[in-house]
Design a protein around this motif. Structure first.
Motif, PDB file in Angstrom:
ATOM      1  N   LYS A 218       0.885  -1.214  -0.015  1.00 30.46           N
ATOM      2  CA  LYS A 218      -0.009   0.109   0.171  1.00 30.46           C
ATOM      3  C   LYS A 218       0.985   1.406  -0.041  1.00 30.46           C
ATOM      4  O   LYS A 218       0.394   2.194  -0.707  1.00 30.46           O
ATOM      5  CB  LYS A 218      -0.862   0.092   1.277  1.00 30.46           C
ATOM      6  N   LYS A 219       1.996   1.187   0.799  1.00 37.18           N
ATOM      7  CA  LYS A 219       2.853   2.097   0.882  1.00 37.18           C
ATOM      8  C   LYS A 219       3.416   2.681  -0.647  1.00 37.18           C
ATOM      9  O   LYS A 219       3.775   3.713  -1.013  1.00 37.18           O
ATOM     10  CB  LYS A 219       3.785   2.223   1.855  1.00 37.18           C
ATOM     11  N   LEU A 220       3.903   1.557  -1.047  1.00 36.48           N
ATOM     12  CA  LEU A 220       4.763   1.585  -2.274  1.00 36.48           C
ATOM     13  C   LEU A 220       3.555   2.328  -3.487  1.00 36.48           C
ATOM     14  O   LEU A 220       4.229   3.000  -4.165  1.00 36.48           O
ATOM     15  CB  LEU A 220       5.137   0.127  -2.688  1.00 36.48           C
ATOM     16  N   GLU A 221       2.589   1.573  -3.643  1.00 33.64           N
ATOM     17  CA  GLU A 221       1.576   2.110  -4.326  1.00 33.64           C
ATOM     18  C   GLU A 221       1.176   3.514  -4.233  1.00 33.64           C
ATOM     19  O   GLU A 221       1.248   4.586  -5.252  1.00 33.64           O
ATOM     20  CB  GLU A 221       0.263   1.397  -4.488  1.00 33.64           C
ATOM     21  N   ALA A 222       0.942   3.987  -3.143  1.00 35.31           N
ATOM     22  CA  ALA A 222       0.752   5.414  -2.627  1.00 35.31           C
ATOM     23  C   ALA A 222       2.005   6.391  -3.028  1.00 35.31           C
ATOM     24  O   ALA A 222       1.877   7.692  -3.203  1.00 35.31           O
ATOM     25  CB  ALA A 222       0.509   5.494  -1.153  1.00 35.31           C
ATOM     26  N   GLY A 223       3.313   5.562  -3.050  1.00 34.60           N
ATOM     27  CA  GLY A 223       4.582   6.427  -3.172  1.00 34.60           C
ATOM     28  C   GLY A 223       4.640   6.564  -4.668  1.00 34.60           C
ATOM     29  O   GLY A 223       5.890   6.976  -5.130  1.00 34.60           O
ATOM     30  N   GLY A 224       4.011   6.148  -5.405  1.00 28.36           N
ATOM     31  CA  GLY A 224       4.226   6.094  -7.050  1.00 28.36           C
ATOM     32  C   GLY A 224       4.842   5.122  -7.534  1.00 28.36           C
ATOM     33  O   GLY A 224       5.242   5.082  -8.890  1.00 28.36           O
ATOM     34  N   TYR A 225       4.962   4.090  -6.875  1.00 33.76           N
ATOM     35  CA  TYR A 225       5.707   2.768  -7.374  1.00 33.76           C
ATOM     36  C   TYR A 225       4.915   1.636  -7.928  1.00 33.76           C
ATOM     37  O   TYR A 225       3.439   1.796  -7.650  1.00 33.76           O
ATOM     38  CB  TYR A 225       6.562   2.190  -6.364  1.00 33.76           C
TER      39      TYR A 225
END
Length: 369
Positions: A218-225
């Motif tokens: 979730k953090k990776l997707e939210a960070g633009g990854y």
């Protein structure tokens, strides 16, 4: 080398992709130079070579051999019987096939076959993929003619005069990734403009890597990854259910990735176990890598494989016990420091040996006099 046009080459071993794919690459390289040859593989019944080798177009025979378990199990009681039966079957295969030379790539099946060939004075070549030699190969090396290795300083395990530093054979389609990124994005359903993280836990999967992605996705997707994630067949249904519940759109889950050239072309950062084949392929790819070695292998050889690159400033290391909870920060260390990422990729490529299969074939040719 003699001048006859047809040769009979026996290749034995397997158990994992790290043994099988190099064996197939050696066979392909041999057949390119000697197309009238006959090649026969010998593997362990029930292991993945029994499927992968025929898919590559070669015949294979199976042995009932299995390894000793480290803990006391019922399977260990049957080990001597399986070994004796495998030696008997291997003897019959060698007698019937009459090979000019025998290649052992490690794994359970290579033991009985090379032992039999050596007793019959047929020349044998051992290919050791790891930086820490396996027990089977150490035993077989004493009577082998040539030992092809992928790492320097292997005279710790083998007679120095027999060693040839060839590297590990890998699939040829990954040698040139230029121009493949757009096709890769389309093939895997990836989005342009997002940094792509490729996560590889091997064909069977790696629980730690899967748990690390689950924790940080979730953090990776939210960070633009975006993440292209090979989770392995053991974990696919479980990971698929978790991903569906999350509602995330930029995590592309796969049980197994066959089109590895496209996966590598898409990646900005690669997170991987440190099996011998993975490490050799990644050196050719020349992209920034975070190795998370498996602690559950003999002699901790994955850590030793990874450290051979980490010590040359060619990769980063994340310990298995650190991975869950620290994966995202390690990825960001690379993405946010492009000069570090660039240096790792450059140093990684300098350690590559793209002509390993041809080098092994050259050594094999010397044996079939």
């Amino acid at each position: 080398m003699n001048t006859k046009s047809t040769y009979r080459i026996l290749i034995s071993g397997g158990g994992t992709g790290g043994h099988i794919y190099p064996a197939i690459a050696i066979a392909n390289a041999w057949m390119e130079k000697h197309p009238d040859s006959e090649i026969l593989f010998v593997g362990a019944l029930g292991k993945m070579e029994m499927q992968k080798v025929p898919e590559a177009g070669y015949q294979i025979k199976g042995l009932p051999v299995a390894g000793l378990q480290r803990s006391l199990t019922v399977d260990n009681l049957s080990f001597p019987f399986k070994l004796l039966k495998s030696l008997s079957i291997a003897s019959g295969i060698v007698k019937d096939f009459r090979p000019d030379a025998v290649v052992g790539v490690g794994g359970y099946a290579s033991g009985p076959v090379l032992y039999t060939a050596q007793k019959k004075r047929i020349p044998t070549l051992v290919q050791e993929q790891n930086s820490y030699a396996g027990l089977t190969n150490k035993l077989l090396a004493k009577r082998a003619k040539t030992i092809c290795v992928a790492y320097p300083e292997m005279d710790r395990f083998f007679p120095a005069e027999k060693i040839q530093l060839t590297g590990n054979p890998v699939r040829k389609d990954i040698l040139d990734l230029s121009g493949k990124q757009e096709k890769a994005f389309e093939h895997f359903g990836l989005t342009s403009g997002r940094k792509t993280i490729l996560v590889l836990g091997g064909s069977l999967g790696a629980r730690t890597l899967n748990q690390a992605v689950l924790k940080d996705m979730k953090k990776l997707e939210a960070g633009g990854y975006q993440v292209l994630w090979q989770c392995g067949k053991f974990y696919f249904k479980e990971m698929q259910a978790q991903l569906e519940q999350s509602g995330l759109k930029h995590i592309q889950l796969r049980e197994f990735i066959r089109e590895m050239d496209l996966a590598y072309a898409a990646a900005d950062v690669i997170v991987s176990r440190a099996g011998a084949l993975s490490v050799s392929e990644l050196s050719l790819v020349g992209k920034p890598v975070i190795f998370i070695p498996s602690p559950n292998v003999a002699e901790d050889h994955q850590t030793k494989n990874a450290m051979a690159y980490v010590n040359h400033k060619a990769a980063l290391l994340l310990r298995d016990y650190e991975a869950v909870g620290q994966l995202k920060s390690k990825i960001e260390e690379l993405v946010q420091t492009p000069e570090l990422a660039g240096a790792l990729g450059k140093n990684m490529k300098e350690l590559a040996k793209p002509d390993a299969a041809d080098a092994i074939v050259n050594e094999l040719e010397k044996l079939v006099k």
